[in-house]
Write an enzyme that holds these catalytic residues in place. Sequence first.
Site, PDB file in Angstrom:
ATOM      1  N   ASP A  87      20.703 -12.263  17.514  1.00  0.00           N
ATOM      2  CA  ASP A  87      20.575 -10.898  18.013  1.00  0.00           C
ATOM      3  C   ASP A  87      20.393 -10.818  19.521  1.00  0.00           C
ATOM      4  OD1 ASP A  87      20.920  -9.563  15.563  1.00  0.00           O
ATOM      5  OD2 ASP A  87      18.862 -10.048  14.982  1.00  0.00           O
ATOM      6  N   ASP A 148      25.517  -8.002  10.762  1.00  0.00           N
ATOM      7  CA  ASP A 148      24.891  -7.493  11.980  1.00  0.00           C
ATOM      8  C   ASP A 148      25.479  -8.136  13.239  1.00  0.00           C
ATOM      9  OD1 ASP A 148      23.278  -7.636   9.615  1.00  0.00           O
ATOM     10  OD2 ASP A 148      21.526  -6.978  10.727  1.00  0.00           O
ATOM     11  N   GLY A 206      28.958 -14.811  -1.222  1.00  0.00           N
ATOM     12  CA  GLY A 206      28.387 -13.659  -0.551  1.00  0.00           C
ATOM     13  C   GLY A 206      27.029 -13.340  -1.128  1.00  0.00           C
ATOM     14  N   THR A 208      23.019 -10.976  -0.138  1.00  0.00           N
ATOM     15  CA  THR A 208      22.328  -9.967   0.665  1.00  0.00           C
ATOM     16  C   THR A 208      20.955 -10.488   1.043  1.00  0.00           C
ATOM     17  OG1 THR A 208      21.850  -7.600   0.832  1.00  0.00           O
ATOM     18  CG2 THR A 208      21.138  -8.696  -1.190  1.00  0.00           C
ATOM     19  N   ARG A 220      23.226   0.051   6.022  1.00  0.00           N
ATOM     20  CA  ARG A 220      23.157  -0.310   7.437  1.00  0.00           C
ATOM     21  C   ARG A 220      24.134  -1.433   7.753  1.00  0.00           C
ATOM     22  NH1 ARG A 220      17.943  -0.795   8.088  1.00  0.00           N
ATOM     23  NH2 ARG A 220      17.539  -2.937   8.708  1.00  0.00           N
ATOM     24  N   SER A 338      13.273  -2.759   5.567  1.00  0.00           N
ATOM     25  CA  SER A 338      13.560  -3.622   4.428  1.00  0.00           C
ATOM     26  C   SER A 338      12.923  -3.029   3.185  1.00  0.00           C
ATOM     27  CB  SER A 338      13.036  -5.039   4.675  1.00  0.00           C
ATOM     28  OG  SER A 338      13.288  -5.871   3.564  1.00  0.00           O
TER      29      SER A 338
END
Length: 373
Positions: A87, A148, A206, A208, A220, A338
């Site tokens: 980030d 993200d 995949g 989450t 999001r 979250s």
Amino acid sequence: MWKQAIEDTLQKTRANIERFGDLFPHVSENDIYHLNPNNEWTDGFWSGILWLSYQYTGEKVFQEAAQRTVASFKERLENNVALEHHDIGFLYSLSSKAQWILERDENARQLTLQAADVLMKRWRPKGQYIQAWGPEGDAANGGRIIIDCMLNLPLLYWAYEQTGNEKYKEVAIIHADLSRRYLVRGDDSSYHTFYFDQETGEPLRGGTHQGYQDGSTWTRGQAWGIYGFALSYRYTKNPLYLETAVRMARYFFERLPQDDVVYWDFNAPVNAETKRDSSASAIASAGTLEILEHLAADDANRAYLENGVQRSMTGLVKSYATIGKPDAQGFIERGSYSVRGGAAPDDYMIWGDYYYLEALLRLEKGFKGYWYE
């Protein structure tokens, strides 16, 4: 309506400069922002709010506060404080790069280039991806990418434009292509995260981290994809990125609830207790406004996407904004950090506030944020 909403954010930001001092807001509890000394992944959004406020008003109170945040980000990088993640783009695009864009401060430019080099350390040549979290070789996260990161790639595209070093752009494109292939599903929904073999780069599965379940669509995450692929198109002009952004935006707006602000996951069972994520609606709106800059006037998707933005932003302003609550610290209520983890599931999110203001300024003044020059 947009102008009134902007003025409301400016009033709150002036008050927050006094409230927060040299600390940075993250998420709230009982309508009070948790503050930190610049060690969260979210701290660039406060800096971005200050720069946007200064750009709109020209007021020194915003400029000086924003400059102080950049000094803090310089210290953070020099001391390598909490930078073991991808980030870096969120942190430095909206702080030092924003200062470079607005003031042409060479020190800010150099700091941003140094931040791009920090992000490049996340590149894993064996797997051909940017690792999201944790140290290289980490058992849990070593092979993980998350959607993200699409909003962190603009830092690398920008660094290429500033320096001519092809490696920045090459890494960003490889990661964007990988994300498009594995994070975006055939029905235009998205995984939050995807895992690869760390040694071979073989795709594994995949999943989450913050969504309802592995196969669901965290709202999001879908919003990050909308904006991120639109920005990858801006920098590369690869039409596949714009097509992907459009498809993801249509998926998002086709699933708006009655009040036009999304729940936290498109697959979460809806009842009176289901949490919203106003921040997802704000991100998707800002990202779709970016998409619209690249669509032809007669593009078949234009009217639909314009309507989606209008619905989302009107829903936020009329039903979720803290207009009329002058003591409120946040701009929009009912964001979720979250839900699965029980962390700030129904609170202010500083990134929600940032993208809400950015979208308002795009609508009112044509401002672009600080993802590109």
